[in-house]
Write a protein that holds these residues in place. Structure first.
Motif, short mmCIF file in Angstrom:
data_model
loop_
_atom_site.label_atom_id
_atom_site.label_comp_id
_atom_site.label_asym_id
_atom_site.label_seq_id
_atom_site.Cartn_x
_atom_site.Cartn_y
_atom_site.Cartn_z
N ASP A 91 0.86 -1.19 0.00
CA ASP A 91 0.00 0.00 0.00
C ASP A 91 0.89 1.23 0.00
O ASP A 91 2.00 1.23 0.54
N SER A 94 -0.74 7.00 2.15
CA SER A 94 -2.03 7.67 2.04
C SER A 94 -1.98 9.12 2.48
O SER A 94 -2.91 9.89 2.24
N ARG A 116 6.59 3.14 1.41
CA ARG A 116 5.61 2.07 1.20
C ARG A 116 5.49 1.20 2.44
O ARG A 116 6.39 1.17 3.28
N ASN A 118 3.52 -2.82 3.71
CA ASN A 118 2.83 -4.03 3.27
C ASN A 118 2.32 -4.72 4.53
O ASN A 118 3.08 -5.41 5.22
N ASN A 197 3.17 -5.66 -6.72
CA ASN A 197 2.22 -4.93 -7.55
C ASN A 197 2.16 -5.57 -8.93
O ASN A 197 3.07 -6.31 -9.33
#
Length: 477
Positions: A91, A94, A116, A118, A197
């Protein structure tokens, strides 16, 4: 700036300015192997005291920690493939502002450099750490590395929030980024690769120097959890996965952590994931490309070994062309040393060539090397030609010398040249007779000879005292 001054010097002067510390005293041979092959031309060796060290774990039938599962956990190198499962996808950050707020150019830049995490890999690392402790490994023997700071934060939160970890003394394990962990080591190193990904983007993981540091922190066991399909899009990362398949152990994540959060009783019954046709084809092609490259490197070593074995048997001298790439040059140096041959690079820049000769045969400048003379009769007209004593039509007085006499003449000339501009001289792998000769020459000149090593690693060195710069011209007005 990405290329260091030392790297530039090695590229230009090779082994004349650098010496590889080839024996390491930290890790198991299998852990060392990938780094040695990928970054050091397979020249590293593991000391006998560490070469075969592995984790000593106990069975726990109640937790299904037996058989192949326990063997995988005891393997020096274990790769846990998440198989592209949705639960183990990365992910992004954000907290980054929306594209509309910063513009497309800024958004593209942030997409590359943002941190990042995970969550799936973090949960697995927590689970795997508890398995190791349950099998008898001390919590302090375990360290965890992640390439991204957000993943480090995620891991710390997951460990702190797990009640079983609190009971086992794992609520605050050693977790750091690669940079923060440099210079440290542990019996067991667990690495979360994070990236997973569909595009096959590896981003920050492509910094191979950091990856090399991370993998080589482990003494007895290194576990990597990641998406094999994603990392295999990169040549070096893919070579790590290939190496684990060949020399370590590779398991699917659900063979160690089921959907129920436990180790399955029969890992072999777990259904393995199937890649989409396009992704599977890309994965296959990337691996075949790496295997072809490895095959080419093996063929290069075999070819050079064959050539130099002939030189070792027949005597003489061999000159390699200046077109050798760094890998070929390193292999030639390594093979020459293993066969007891003398070897050195001569010349500079594009004219730099590697010369190899059998002890007792006089080394002469390579053709095209700086300082070489066209009248040198022992120089081969072809860069791949062997030159043997007695092949020249004309023989001068120097050619009538015995090998030991030639060595004495050159050593005496070198010792007589020592001074302000040339304060030291060194001889690599001299024979016993040559050492005795050097001792006599050095003693006659009132100098001292320093000897280190033995056999092929023997070195003899002479240094003269050079007046300090401040004392030059003392007493003058």
């Amino acid at each position: 700036l990405e290329r260091t001054l030392f790297a530039r010097m090695i590229s230009r002067y090779g082994d004349d300015v650098a010496a590889l510390l080839s024996i390491q005293y930290r890790m198991n041979t299998t852990i060392m192997g990938w780094s040695s092959r990928a970054f050091y031309d397979s020249r590293l060796e593991a000391a006998d005291s560490v070469a075969e060290r592995t984790l000593e774990l106990c069975e726990d039938p109640a937790a299904n920690l037996v058989g192949d599962t326990l063997l995988a956990m005891q393997a020096p190198l274990l790769f846990v493939d998440t198989g592209g499962l949705a639960l183990y996808r990365e992910d992004e950050d954000s907290s980054a502002p929306d594209e509309d707020c910063r513009g497309k150019k800024a958004a593209a830049h942030a997409a590359i450099h943002q941190s990042r995490a995970n969550a799936g890999e973090s949960r697995f690392v927590v689970h795997y750490t508890k398995l190791l402790v349950r099998c008898g490994l001390a919590p302090k023997a375990i360290s965890i590395i992640a390439p991204y700071s957000r993943q480090v934060e995620r891991l710390r939160l997951d460990f702190a929030g797990d009640t079983d970890c609190q009971k086992a003394g794992l609520d605050k394990p050693r977790i750091n980024t690669v940079d923060s962990f440099q210079g440290q080591e542990a019996d067991a190193i667990l690495i979360s690769l994070v990236r997973s990904n569909e595009s096959g983007s590896v981003g920050f993981l492509a910094d191979y120097r950091r990856l090399n540091v991370a993998v080589t922190r482990g003494r007895k066991h290194v576990m990597l959890v990641g998406d094999a399909a994603t990392i295999s899009t990169d040549k070096t990362l893919g070579s790590l996965y290939d190496y684990a398949c060949e020399h370590g152990r590779v398991v699917f994540v659900e063979q160690l952590l089921s959907e129920e959060g436990v180790v399955p009783p029969d890992p072999s019954a777990v259904t393995l994931p199937q890649l989409k046709p396009k992704a599977a084809n890309k994965f296959k092609q990337a691996r075949e490309t790496r295997q072809d490259k490895l095959k080419d490197e093996v063929e290069v070593r075999q070819r050079i070994e064959k050539e130099l074995k002939t030189l070792s048997e027949l005597g003489g001298r061999k000159e390699f062309p200046s077109s050798l790439n760094p890998f070929e040059r390193a292999v030639a140096h390594d093979v020459a040393a293993s066969l007891g041959l003398m070897h050195e690079s001569q010349g500079e820049g594009m004219q730099r060539r590697l010369c190899v000769w059998k002890p007792g045969y006089e080394s002469r400048p390579c053709s095209g090397a700086a300082g070489s003379q066209s009248s040198t009769k022992a120089t081969a007209s072809s860069s791949h030609m062997f030159v043997k004593p007695g092949e020249n039509d004309e023989v001068d007085d120097v050619d009538q010398e015995t090998p030991l006499q030639a060595f004495e003449r050159r050593a005496a000339a070198l010792l007589d040249s020592l001074g302000l501009e040339n304060p030291a001289a060194e001889w690599k792998a001299p024979s016993k007779e040559e050492v005795e000769l050097l001792q006599r020459l050095v003693y006659a000149r009132g100098l001292s000879l320093a000897e280190t090593g033995s056999g092929k690693k023997r070195r003899c060195r002479v240094e003269v005292e050079v007046p300090a710069a401040s004392s030059v011209g003392a007493g003058q007005t």
